[in-house]
Write a protein that holds these residues in place. Structure first.
Motif, PDB file in Angstrom:
ATOM      1  N   UNK A  35     -13.862  18.251  32.348  1.00  0.00           N
ATOM      2  CA  UNK A  35     -13.008  18.349  31.162  1.00  0.00           C
ATOM      3  C   UNK A  35     -12.533  16.981  30.672  1.00  0.00           C
ATOM      4  N   UNK A  36     -12.558  15.988  31.569  1.00  0.00           N
ATOM      5  CA  UNK A  36     -12.195  14.623  31.186  1.00  0.00           C
ATOM      6  C   UNK A  36     -13.415  13.857  30.654  1.00  0.00           C
ATOM      7  N   UNK A  37     -14.538  14.555  30.529  1.00  0.00           N
ATOM      8  CA  UNK A  37     -15.773  13.976  29.982  1.00  0.00           C
ATOM      9  C   UNK A  37     -16.282  12.798  30.823  1.00  0.00           C
ATOM     10  N   UNK A  38     -16.378  13.055  32.138  1.00  0.00           N
ATOM     11  CA  UNK A  38     -16.880  12.040  33.058  1.00  0.00           C
ATOM     12  C   UNK A  38     -18.081  12.620  33.821  1.00  0.00           C
ATOM     13  N   UNK A  40     -11.999  21.789  42.085  1.00  0.00           N
ATOM     14  CA  UNK A  40     -11.012  21.517  41.030  1.00  0.00           C
ATOM     15  C   UNK A  40     -11.177  20.105  40.483  1.00  0.00           C
ATOM     16  N   UNK A  41     -11.468  19.155  41.371  1.00  0.00           N
ATOM     17  CA  UNK A  41     -11.688  17.779  40.927  1.00  0.00           C
ATOM     18  C   UNK A  41     -12.920  17.701  40.030  1.00  0.00           C
ATOM     19  N   UNK A  42     -13.986  18.372  40.417  1.00  0.00           N
ATOM     20  CA  UNK A  42     -15.193  18.383  39.589  1.00  0.00           C
ATOM     21  C   UNK A  42     -14.944  18.979  38.216  1.00  0.00           C
ATOM     22  N   UNK A  80      -1.657  21.962  38.162  1.00  0.00           N
ATOM     23  CA  UNK A  80      -0.670  22.141  37.090  1.00  0.00           C
ATOM     24  C   UNK A  80      -1.026  21.261  35.890  1.00  0.00           C
ATOM     25  N   UNK A  81      -1.428  20.020  36.158  1.00  0.00           N
ATOM     26  CA  UNK A  81      -1.850  19.149  35.050  1.00  0.00           C
ATOM     27  C   UNK A  81      -3.076  19.735  34.345  1.00  0.00           C
ATOM     28  N   UNK A  82      -4.030  20.214  35.122  1.00  0.00           N
ATOM     29  CA  UNK A  82      -5.248  20.783  34.529  1.00  0.00           C
ATOM     30  C   UNK A  82      -4.914  21.990  33.657  1.00  0.00           C
ATOM     31  N   UNK A  83      -3.995  22.832  34.116  1.00  0.00           N
ATOM     32  CA  UNK A  83      -3.620  24.019  33.345  1.00  0.00           C
ATOM     33  C   UNK A  83      -2.990  23.645  32.009  1.00  0.00           C
ATOM     34  N   UNK A  84      -2.389  22.470  31.952  1.00  0.00           N
ATOM     35  CA  UNK A  84      -1.786  21.995  30.704  1.00  0.00           C
ATOM     36  C   UNK A  84      -2.748  21.162  29.864  1.00  0.00           C
ATOM     37  N   UNK A  85      -3.996  21.033  30.351  1.00  0.00           N
ATOM     38  CA  UNK A  85      -4.985  20.254  29.617  1.00  0.00           C
ATOM     39  C   UNK A  85      -4.834  18.756  29.796  1.00  0.00           C
ATOM     40  N   UNK A  86      -4.072  18.345  30.789  1.00  0.00           N
ATOM     41  CA  UNK A  86      -3.852  16.926  31.088  1.00  0.00           C
ATOM     42  C   UNK A  86      -4.865  16.501  32.158  1.00  0.00           C
ATOM     43  N   UNK A  87      -6.120  16.364  31.724  1.00  0.00           N
ATOM     44  CA  UNK A  87      -7.211  16.228  32.685  1.00  0.00           C
ATOM     45  C   UNK A  87      -7.247  14.882  33.399  1.00  0.00           C
ATOM     46  N   UNK A  88      -6.870  13.794  32.751  1.00  0.00           N
ATOM     47  CA  UNK A  88      -6.846  12.510  33.445  1.00  0.00           C
ATOM     48  C   UNK A  88      -5.807  12.529  34.571  1.00  0.00           C
ATOM     49  N   UNK A  89      -4.641  13.103  34.298  1.00  0.00           N
ATOM     50  CA  UNK A  89      -3.603  13.218  35.320  1.00  0.00           C
ATOM     51  C   UNK A  89      -4.064  14.146  36.443  1.00  0.00           C
ATOM     52  N   UNK A  90      -4.775  15.213  36.067  1.00  0.00           N
ATOM     53  CA  UNK A  90      -5.308  16.132  37.071  1.00  0.00           C
ATOM     54  C   UNK A  90      -6.288  15.412  37.980  1.00  0.00           C
TER      55      UNK A  90
END
Length: 194
Positions: free
Chosen positions: A152-155, A145-147, A115-125
């Motif tokens: 998307x979190x640029x890690x 999904x973690x990868x 749900x966080x990823x779908x909202x673009x909240x990648x650190x929370x995801x």
């Protein structure tokens, strides 16, 4: 013990297993008429209406169950339902309540991460999916999904670590992660990609 209730309840369970949703719904509705506060029936009706895409009806049954006995699994089911109906902020709140009640409920951490990823909240995801991955270290869906969340979190280093972890038990999903993140530098990990 009310034998009519038991008969309707178990018919509902049987029809659910047989994927005969209309008959399952009718049986559970009959059971609910006899025992209007039965948690099992309320949860089952929430699930079945969710399967049919009747989001509001499903939500009302799950919320009735939560009002009677708030538990982690029902909060997860509500979160899943809200997520599927596109209400991601509300889904996040429900998933958070589920993991507050049961911090080992891996599917709630996974749902929270998605749900966080779908909202673009990648650190929370990432944070939620890392917890899900700790609880389910060999679940390829969680690790994929973690990868993607790490990507998307640029890690990039963390994406590589996830890919190497996936490679140990699911090379196909590892390959998909490498392709979907555009990480040509990791193609050598999976022979089929070379």
């Amino acid at each position: 013990m009310n034998f009519d209730f038991v008969r309707h309840y178990w018919r509902g369970r049987l029809f659910t297993r047989l994927k005969r949703l209309n008959q399952a719904l009718a049986a559970f509705e009959a059971a609910l008429a006899i025992s209007p506060n039965d948690l099992r029936v309320l949860r089952s009706l929430g699930y079945l209406h969710g399967e049919r895409g009747a989001w509001q009806t499903a939500e009302s049954y799950l919320r009735r169950a939560l009002a009677l006995a708030p538990d982690a699994v029902t909060w997860f089911n509500l979160g899943y339902l809200l997520d599927q109906s596109g209400r991601r902020e509300q889904a996040i709140a429900a998933f958070r309540e589920a993991v507050r009640l049961d911090s080992k409920l891996d599917r709630a951490w996974y749902g929270l991460g998605l749900a966080h990823a779908a909202l673009g909240q990648h650190q929370e995801a990432v944070a939620a999916l890392e917890k899900a991955g700790q609880l389910q270290p060999r679940n390829p869906h969680i690790w994929y999904a973690l990868g993607m969340a790490q990507h998307h979190a640029h890690a990039p280093d963390k994406v590589e670590a996830v890919a190497r972890h996936l490679l140990r038990f699911h090379p196909l999903v590892c390959g998909k992660l490498i392709q979907d993140t555009g990480r040509a530098d990791l193609r050598h990990l999976v022979r089929e990609l070379e």
